[in-house]
Design a protein around this motif. Structure first.
Motif, mmCIF file in Angstrom:
data_model
loop_
_atom_site.group_PDB
_atom_site.id
_atom_site.type_symbol
_atom_site.label_atom_id
_atom_site.label_comp_id
_atom_site.label_asym_id
_atom_site.label_seq_id
_atom_site.Cartn_x
_atom_site.Cartn_y
_atom_site.Cartn_z
ATOM 1 N N ARG A 1 13.443 12.589 -5.754
ATOM 2 C CA ARG A 1 11.913 11.699 -5.836
ATOM 3 C C ARG A 1 12.287 11.276 -7.508
ATOM 4 O O ARG A 1 11.846 10.489 -8.623
ATOM 5 C CB ARG A 1 10.633 13.357 -6.156
ATOM 6 N N ASP B 1 5.046 20.968 -8.125
ATOM 7 C CA ASP B 1 6.422 20.366 -9.064
ATOM 8 C C ASP B 1 7.785 21.690 -9.392
ATOM 9 O O ASP B 1 9.006 21.434 -8.811
ATOM 10 C CB ASP B 1 7.031 19.748 -10.454
ATOM 11 N N ASP C 1 9.611 9.567 5.733
ATOM 12 C CA ASP C 1 9.488 9.430 3.914
ATOM 13 C C ASP C 1 9.929 7.266 3.829
ATOM 14 O O ASP C 1 9.834 6.612 2.978
ATOM 15 C CB ASP C 1 10.919 9.759 3.731
ATOM 16 N N THR D 1 13.745 8.364 -7.817
ATOM 17 C CA THR D 1 13.436 6.789 -7.061
ATOM 18 C C THR D 1 12.503 7.165 -8.701
ATOM 19 O O THR D 1 12.265 5.588 -9.233
ATOM 20 C CB THR D 1 11.926 7.260 -6.509
ATOM 21 N N GLU D 2 11.995 7.531 -9.341
ATOM 22 C CA GLU D 2 11.050 7.369 -10.708
ATOM 23 C C GLU D 2 11.998 6.772 -11.550
ATOM 24 O O GLU D 2 11.133 5.832 -11.956
ATOM 25 C CB GLU D 2 10.737 8.787 -10.699
ATOM 26 N N ASP E 1 5.935 7.640 -1.870
ATOM 27 C CA ASP E 1 5.972 7.819 -3.666
ATOM 28 C C ASP E 1 5.333 9.206 -3.608
ATOM 29 O O ASP E 1 4.619 9.705 -3.836
ATOM 30 C CB ASP E 1 4.624 6.164 -3.363
ATOM 31 N N VAL E 2 6.238 10.130 -3.635
ATOM 32 C CA VAL E 2 6.292 11.994 -3.215
ATOM 33 C C VAL E 2 5.579 11.998 -5.568
ATOM 34 O O VAL E 2 4.846 12.151 -5.465
ATOM 35 C CB VAL E 2 7.587 12.920 -3.571
ATOM 36 N N GLY E 3 6.542 10.737 -6.287
ATOM 37 C CA GLY E 3 6.480 11.302 -7.320
ATOM 38 C C GLY E 3 4.778 10.754 -8.003
ATOM 39 O O GLY E 3 4.469 10.910 -8.955
ATOM 40 N N PRO F 1 12.694 11.282 -0.222
ATOM 41 C CA PRO F 1 11.808 12.185 -1.662
ATOM 42 C C PRO F 1 10.738 13.491 -0.770
ATOM 43 O O PRO F 1 10.089 14.496 -1.401
ATOM 44 C CB PRO F 1 10.651 11.406 -2.162
#
Length: 471
Positions: free
Chosen positions: A355, A102, A70, A358-359, A90-92, A348
């Motif tokens: 996730r 999702d 991560d 972070t977004e 950056d999983v998003g 994330p």
């Protein structure tokens, strides 16, 4: 801290049945075809941002053999202070809101670890592939740049999407060996200095870090074994960098008026007073005016009476939750264990809420508002994460119980030296001196911190029950 006590299998003993634990607690064994198909599709075309920071000499630091990486870090000294560069997977960028990935991540909540394998939050194509910060791989990341002054105070924070390339995958044991030999260099050379500075600041804020060894099951030369394992210095310093980032994320959310925090009420005065009254009986020095966190930081969990005190001190850290808000910040935004506002944003690949946190932070850092669909999901996260946390703890406890019961089967009637950790009424919790077993002991009159001899009365692998009585 090294392994303190070990309970090993012996020849002819049937090992614990982890498959039965997974079946009982409905642990998912595979991803649906639609989830895997989406993961394969997005992994084939990683969303690389325009901002290029492949020049940054980042490295990852994780347990040996990890593939779901991560975080990658680079530490440097600046005029009057330090710069912490912290890249988060950056999983998003890969997971579309409302898609199959999702939905499955919301169902799972977090990666679940068992001794013989793990049940990941995302398919391996992402968690161990395109989204992981593997060495040499060009990958998208949420890059935090945090400047500190010479005292460790945050002076500037920048967050943006960037493409990065980790230089090396390091593990805790190897880096700790370098620290012990005075040979740590490269991007982590300042980790002991910055980590210790951040730790000291946390204690000054009133943070409470118990530091008690965790009970784990691992493979040994003779089969599965239970161990008590503490945290090495390198692990603590690395955790301080993560906590620093979580604190910056929380401040960004509070200033922006939207987000999801990890909250914990401050210790109740009555709980602090009760713990203080217990201190003399357990040989714990509590100077006048000292905060609980400062007292706890000076204890040695290898000492039985200190271990009993730390077990009781867990009462100060009750009530952890996730708190979502949009508009008015929560009345109590802080985390009593951290000593200030805090948010989960650094894992994330392994934890759902990170996730979304972070977004939110990426939008706010860019001077924008989070998307409506993202905002609409925030109120759902506390319940999703609470259910996932309960499920994870149930499985972890069952794994340890199953291993203890399997390894002690056939020893009913034997006696063992032990220490009482907590007691009340006609039962107590004891931990055996020479084995990594923590179990119920039936019988009145037991006192925390007391050394006792106990007799094993039950060790049933089918029910995972282990019971003792005072000998």
């Amino acid at each position: 801290m090294a392994v303190r006590r070990v309970l090993r299998t012996t020849a002819g003993v049937v090992g614990p049945d982890f498959d039965a634990v997974r079946a009982e607690f409905d642990v998912p064994l595979r991803f649906g075809d639609d989830v895997v198909a989406e993961a394969v599709r997005v992994a084939a075309d990683p969303p690389l941002p325009e901002h290029d920071r492949t020049d940054l000499e980042l490295v990852t630091l994780d347990p040996l053999g990890s593939r779901d990486l991560d975080q990658a870090v680079h530490l440097q000294r600046r005029a009057g202070g330090y710069r912490v560069s912290y890249a988060i997977a950056d999983v998003g960028g890969f997971v579309v809101l409302g898609g199959a990935l999702d939905a499955e991540a919301r169902r799972r909540g977090q990666t679940l670890y068992c001794p013989d394998g793990r049940t990941p939050l995302h398919p391996a194509e992402l968690s161990e592939g395109a989204a992981s910060l593997l060495p040499g791989q060009l990958a998208p990341a949420a890059l935090w740049t945090i400047d500190l002054d010479g005292d460790g105070e945050v002076t500037a924070v920048d967050l943006r999407r960037a493409q990065v390339r980790s230089r090396a995958q390091l593990d805790y044991a190897a880096v700790q060996a370098q620290v012990d030999a005075g040979a740590l260099d490269g991007p982590l050379a300042l980790l002991p200095e910055i980590g210790a500075l951040l730790h000291a600041r946390a204690l000054a804020r009133g943070a409470i870090e118990l530091g008690t060894p965790s009970q784990e099951v691992e493979a040994g030369p003779d089969g599965w074994r239970v161990v008590f394992r503490g945290q090495a210095d390198v692990e603590d310093w690395n955790a301080q960098v993560s906590l620093l980032t979580g604190g910056c994320a929380a401040r960004l959310m509070l200033d922006g008026g939207v987000g999801v925090l990890r909250t914990l009420p401050p210790p109740a005065p009555a709980d602090v007073a009760a713990l203080r009254r217990l201190a003399p009986a357990l040989d714990v020095d509590w100077p006048e005016g000292a905060a609980p966190g400062a007292v706890i930081a000076g204890l040695d969990p290898a000492l039985p009476r200190h271990a009993a005190f730390l077990d009781e001190a867990a009462s100060l850290l009750r009530g952890a939750a996730y708190t979502a808000f949009d508009g008015t910040p929560p009345a109590e935004p802080g985390h009593g264990g951290v000593g200030g506002p805090y948010a989960h944003v650094t894992a994330p690949l392994r934890r759902l809420v990170d996730r979304f946190g972070t977004e939110v932070c990426l939008a706010l850092a860019a001077g924008a508002e989070p998307e409506p669909e993202l905002r609409a999901t925030l109120p759902l996260l506390p319940a999703l994460m609470a259910a996932s946390d309960r499920h994870t703890k149930e499985v972890e406890r069952a794994v340890v119980d199953a291993t203890e019961a399997a390894l002690l089967a056939g020893r009913v009637g034997e006696t063992f030296p032990a220490v009482v950790l907590d007691a009340g009424g006609d039962r107590a919790t004891v931990v055996l001196d020479d084995l990594a077993v923590r179990a119920r002991c039936d019988g009145a009159g037991q006192r925390p911190g007391e050394r006792v001899t106990v007799r094993l009365t039950q060790a049933d692998p089918a029910t995972r029950a282990v019971r003792f009585v005072p000998a």
